[in-house]
Write a protein that holds these residues in place. Structure first.
Motif, short mmCIF file in Angstrom:
data_model
loop_
_atom_site.label_atom_id
_atom_site.label_comp_id
_atom_site.label_asym_id
_atom_site.label_seq_id
_atom_site.Cartn_x
_atom_site.Cartn_y
_atom_site.Cartn_z
N SER A 1 -0.31 8.83 -6.06
CA SER A 1 -0.24 10.28 -5.87
C SER A 1 0.62 10.91 -6.95
O SER A 1 0.31 12.02 -7.41
CB SER A 1 0.29 10.62 -4.47
OG SER A 1 1.49 9.95 -4.23
N THR B 1 1.70 1.62 -3.60
CA THR B 1 0.54 2.09 -4.36
C THR B 1 0.27 3.56 -4.09
O THR B 1 -0.05 4.32 -5.01
CB THR B 1 -0.71 1.28 -3.96
OG1 THR B 1 -0.35 -0.07 -3.80
CG2 THR B 1 -1.80 1.41 -4.99
N ALA B 2 0.41 3.97 -2.81
CA ALA B 2 0.13 5.36 -2.46
C ALA B 2 1.09 6.29 -3.19
O ALA B 2 0.67 7.31 -3.76
CB ALA B 2 0.25 5.55 -0.96
N ILE C 1 -5.00 2.80 3.69
CA ILE C 1 -5.01 2.18 5.02
C ILE C 1 -6.46 1.98 5.49
O ILE C 1 -6.80 0.97 6.11
CB ILE C 1 -4.23 3.03 6.04
CG1 ILE C 1 -2.78 3.17 5.62
CG2 ILE C 1 -4.30 2.40 7.42
CD1 ILE C 1 -1.93 1.96 5.78
N SER D 1 0.83 -1.21 0.00
CA SER D 1 0.00 0.00 0.00
C SER D 1 0.86 1.25 0.00
O SER D 1 0.48 2.25 -0.61
CB SER D 1 -0.97 0.03 1.17
OG SER D 1 -0.66 -0.89 2.12
N LEU D 2 2.03 1.19 0.66
CA LEU D 2 2.94 2.35 0.59
C LEU D 2 3.32 2.62 -0.86
O LEU D 2 3.27 3.76 -1.34
CB LEU D 2 4.21 2.05 1.38
CG LEU D 2 4.21 2.35 2.88
CD1 LEU D 2 5.51 1.92 3.50
CD2 LEU D 2 3.99 3.84 3.11
N ARG E 1 0.34 12.50 -0.98
CA ARG E 1 0.79 11.13 -0.75
C ARG E 1 0.19 10.60 0.55
O ARG E 1 -0.26 9.47 0.65
CB ARG E 1 2.31 11.11 -0.70
CG ARG E 1 2.92 9.76 -0.93
CD ARG E 1 4.32 9.91 -1.46
NE ARG E 1 4.36 10.72 -2.66
CZ ARG E 1 5.34 11.55 -2.99
NH1 ARG E 1 6.37 11.68 -2.19
NH2 ARG E 1 5.29 12.24 -4.10
N LYS E 2 0.19 11.47 1.56
CA LYS E 2 -0.34 11.07 2.87
C LYS E 2 -1.83 10.76 2.78
O LYS E 2 -2.31 9.77 3.34
CB LYS E 2 -0.09 12.21 3.87
CG LYS E 2 0.28 11.70 5.25
CD LYS E 2 0.57 12.85 6.19
CE LYS E 2 0.03 12.52 7.57
NZ LYS E 2 0.09 13.65 8.48
N LEU F 1 -2.35 7.51 0.99
CA LEU F 1 -2.02 6.39 1.88
C LEU F 1 -3.11 6.20 2.93
O LEU F 1 -3.49 5.07 3.23
CB LEU F 1 -0.67 6.65 2.57
CG LEU F 1 -0.18 5.49 3.44
CD1 LEU F 1 0.07 4.26 2.58
CD2 LEU F 1 1.08 5.86 4.19
#
Lengths: 247, 174
Positions: free
Chosen positions: A201, A196-197, B22, A193-194, B14-15, B18
């Protein structure tokens, strides 16, 4: 129907079920919800599936309520358990209330696409802008979460199978062993997931995403005349309940 | 207008992305459970811990609220739509966030935060909502809940310990 109308109706239903407190008001609310269930034209099995996981809880709660409420005529008494007329009516009320709330929520979720529900929720959250709540950011997080639930579901099963194929055991062993077994599942999932994020983005920025300010909407929700009917029914229901409830 | 300050870019975007993912993980985890049939332990609390640990109390709470909304949109809310349960879902990551966010992993933090979550969230708030929503006596709702809440927290602590260690390893590696 417009998902916003349905969402509002569901929330409203949970609020007005508090108003019912005697036989007459409960039968009115039953009638209205059965009408709603009938209007969906879905098979009863769909609704049974909604109630089934909770049926044990419902019975258990009703039984507890039956034995722990005192008052009225006492039929049977043993130690701390009493079975009274008041307890019986109360237990039946709770049973009805549980079932109705679940039925109406099932009508809502079964007849609406998840994406539409999310859009409706975003619409309902908009008044929070007054309190400086970053509704646009919340909406972004919501749509990403909604989009990635199925993808990550697949991912989770793949990781589980991959770890199983090299001997991981997710269903056996003692407490500590099982707690440890979650790590080989969670760590790859988290690393994925890191990644993918970061990718997503970057892709969003490359396509000119600069925050929610000044953007147009592609998916637009439209009010229809059925929503007015629906909310109209609810007004009638509320008035009826207010008239017939015991004060 | 100060539209420039409202723009989301780079690190913050990005945060947020994420956070969305999550939240999706939390929703998936809460569909799984482990343990013998008598005391099923859902894995949703791992998602709450991740939210609190990675995003802090405030954004963790936002994520928790969103996870409740989304999971009810996708899977249907067992027990009906009720704003109280959304508040519950927000409270747990908030408490975990207060204890874990930017803090070293320590045994006492895990124990205290889990006990706090159990008492405040699972016992106090959820019981209150159930009794409000279904008109059940507070006493009745409590009796039905206590046996499970007396066992589950201890299991949760063990799991949280391993999860946090694993997560901090990933964080350091990055």
């Amino acid at each position: 129907m417009d998902p916003r109308g349905k969402l509002l109706a569901t929330i409203f239903f949970v609020c007005i079920i508090f108003l019912a407190n005697n036989w007459l008001s409960y039968s009115i609310i039953c009638l209205f919800s059965l009408l709603a269930v009938w209007a969906t034209k879905l098979k009863p099995k769909v609704f049974w599936d909604g109630v089934k996981p909770l049926i044990g809880l419902i019975f258990f709660t009703s039984l507890l309520q039956l034995f722990f409420t005192s008052g009225g005529e006492v039929y049977w008494k043993w130690w701390i358990f009493t079975c009274s007329s008041y307890g019986i009516t109360n237990a039946v009320y709770i049973f009805i209330r549980f079932t109705l709330i679940i039925l109406i929520s099932t009508v809502m979720t079964v007849t609406t696409m998840p994406l539409e529900i999310a859009d409706a929720m975003e619409w309902i959250l908009t008044p929070l802008k007054i309190f400086k709540v970053p509704v646009d950011k919340i909406a972004l997080v919501m749509s990403i979460a909604l989009r990635f639930v199925p993808t990550l579901f697949d991912e989770t099963f793949k990781i589980m199978n991959a770890q199983r194929s090299r001997g991981a055991d997710f269903n056996n062993g003692g407490l500590i062993k099982r707690a440890k077994a979650i790590a080989p599942l969670l760590v790859p999932l988290f690393i994925n997931s890191l990644q993918t994020a970061v990718d997503l983005s970057t892709a969003m920025e490359a396509r000119g995403y600069r925050g929610s300010e000044g953007r147009t909407r592609y998916r637009v929700l439209n009010w229809s005349k059925y929503d007015l009917y629906n909310l109209g029914y609810f007004v009638i229901l509320t008035v009826l309940l207010l008239i017939f409830r015991t004060h | 207008m100060n539209s420039k300050s409202k723009q989301i870019r780079g690190e913050e975007l990005r945060k947020l992305v994420l956070l969305g993912i999550i939240v999706a993980i939390k929703i998936i985890l809460s569909q799984f459970s482990f343990g013998p049939a008598m005391v099923k332990v859902g894995l949703g609390f791992i998602g709450s811990v991740m939210l609190g640990y990675l995003f802090g109390p405030i954004w963790g709470a936002v994520g928790g609220g969103i996870s409740d909304l989304i999971s009810s949109a996708i899977f249907g809310n067992q027990g009906g739509f009720f704003i109280g349960f959304t508040l519950t879902a927000m409270a747990a990551p908030l408490i975990y966030g207060l204890f874990f966010y930017k803090k070293p992993v320590e045994i006492w933090r895990i124990i205290v935060s889990t006990i706090l979550v159990t008492i405040i969230v699972n016992i106090a708030m959820n019981t209150l909502w159930v009794s409000l929503l279904y008109g059940v006596d507070l006493k009745v709702a409590l009796i039905q809940r206590i046996p499970k809440e007396a066992i589950v927290p201890w299991i949760q602590m063990v799991v949280i310990y391993f999860v946090l260690q694993a997560l901090s390893r990933v964080k350091i590696k990055k």
